[in-house]
Design a protein around this motif. Structure first.
Motif: not given
Length: 316
Positions: A4-9, A82-86, A102-107
């Motif tokens: 399930t995807f609820r939050t997207a960045a 985030a469940d998904v980052v675009q 940064t994304l792999v460290r913070e997400a």
């Protein structure tokens, strides 16, 4: 869907990022938008106002759309839950390398990390990442504007995991897109390579004085554009062969097709020719503003999509 995807960045709020933002919010996701631009709030508000009628025309519930969108100039804050980052940042290798580090460290560890990159494959900007981190990074390349044009090219990198590919397909399908998985990385991917091949010949024909930019566009919109909005090049050719199909077409006109391939143009586009072409395009379309032209484009694209929806319903 397998998850399930609820939050997207949405990282980067240019034309593509703003369009993604509206689409994701219209499908009920909480969207966190990050961009250092000082006019971020104004840009998002204007985009939502412009795109809301488009989304409503596509049958989406746009009630409370803006309430689901949250703004920040801090990437860490945007991706925290985030469940998904675009990602929609500049098309520069070094920028993407730094950003995805940064994304792999913070997400969150479960977050799917997608890039709207239109030419740079993910393998190029994940080389320094650990295998486990690179496994959840891949390309999700849209066509502008992504809240209207359905295609998303899903392009895994050399170390992208199959779970991430499957999740990306599920995610884009869940927001009404048409994901196509491309199993080999190639600069520009498929859509842009096809577009550039056609654009090269278009430039050549104008450069040679065969046709004006405006009339070339008329050729496309009154022939191939209509055909290709319903069938692709291969199905179109298969039908062009009559009852004998693609085999008949190749056997009977294959030789002349190859001769035509060999004669396709290679525009010089030296400084003088480039300036001449720019002025010709400006002469054809410069009397209208960017906003007027995009409004017309989007209105017509919505009409095409609605017509195709109706045809599909009749077929089913």
């Amino acid at each position: 869907m397998t998850r399930t995807f609820r939050t997207a960045a949405v990282i980067g709020a240019g034309t593509i990022g703003l369009s993604w933002t509206a689409l994701f919010a219209a499908h009920g996701l909480t969207v966190r938008v990050s961009d250092p631009r000082p006019d971020l709030a104004q840009a998002v508000n204007e985009a939502l106002a412009q795109y809301t009628p488009h989304l409503a025309a596509r049958g989406l519930d746009v009630t409370g759309l803006a309430d689901r969108v949250h703004l920040t100039d801090d990437v860490t804050e945007a991706v925290r839950d985030a469940d998904v980052v675009q990602e929609n940042g500049p098309e520069r290798l070094e920028f993407k390398q730094d950003l995805f580090a940064t994304l792999v460290r913070e997400a969150p560890g479960h977050a799917l990390l997608l890039s709207s990159s239109s030419a740079i494959p993910s393998t190029a900007f994940t080389r320094e990442l650990a295998d486990a981190d690179a496994a959840r990074v891949l390309i999700g390349h849209p066509f502008n504007p992504p809240h209207l044009v359905p295609l998303v090219e899903v392009v895994p990198g050399e170390r992208t995991g199959e779970d991430a590919v499957r999740d990306a397909v599920d995610f884009y399908a869940s927001v009404g897109r048409t994901p196509v998985v491309e199993r080999k990385e190639i600069p520009g991917f498929v859509g842009n390579r096809l577009q550039n091949a056609l654009s090269r010949e278009a430039v050549y024909l104008v450069e040679q004085g065969v046709v004006t930019p405006e009339d070339l566009d008329k050729v496309m919109t009154n022939s191939l554009g209509i055909r290709w909005s319903t069938v692709g090049p291969f199905l179109g050719s298969h039908l062009g062969g009559g009852p004998g199909g693609y085999r008949h077409l190749v056997e009977h006109i294959g030789a002349s097709m190859k001769q035509m391939w060999a004669g396709l143009g290679n525009p010089s586009q030296n400084e003088e020719e480039q300036e001449r072409l720019i002025k010709a395009v400006e002469s054809a379309y410069g009397s209208s503003t960017y906003s007027e032209l995009t409004e017309t484009r989007d209105r017509k694209q919505l009409a095409v999509l609605s017509a195709l929806d109706s045809a599909d319903k009749e077929e089913n």
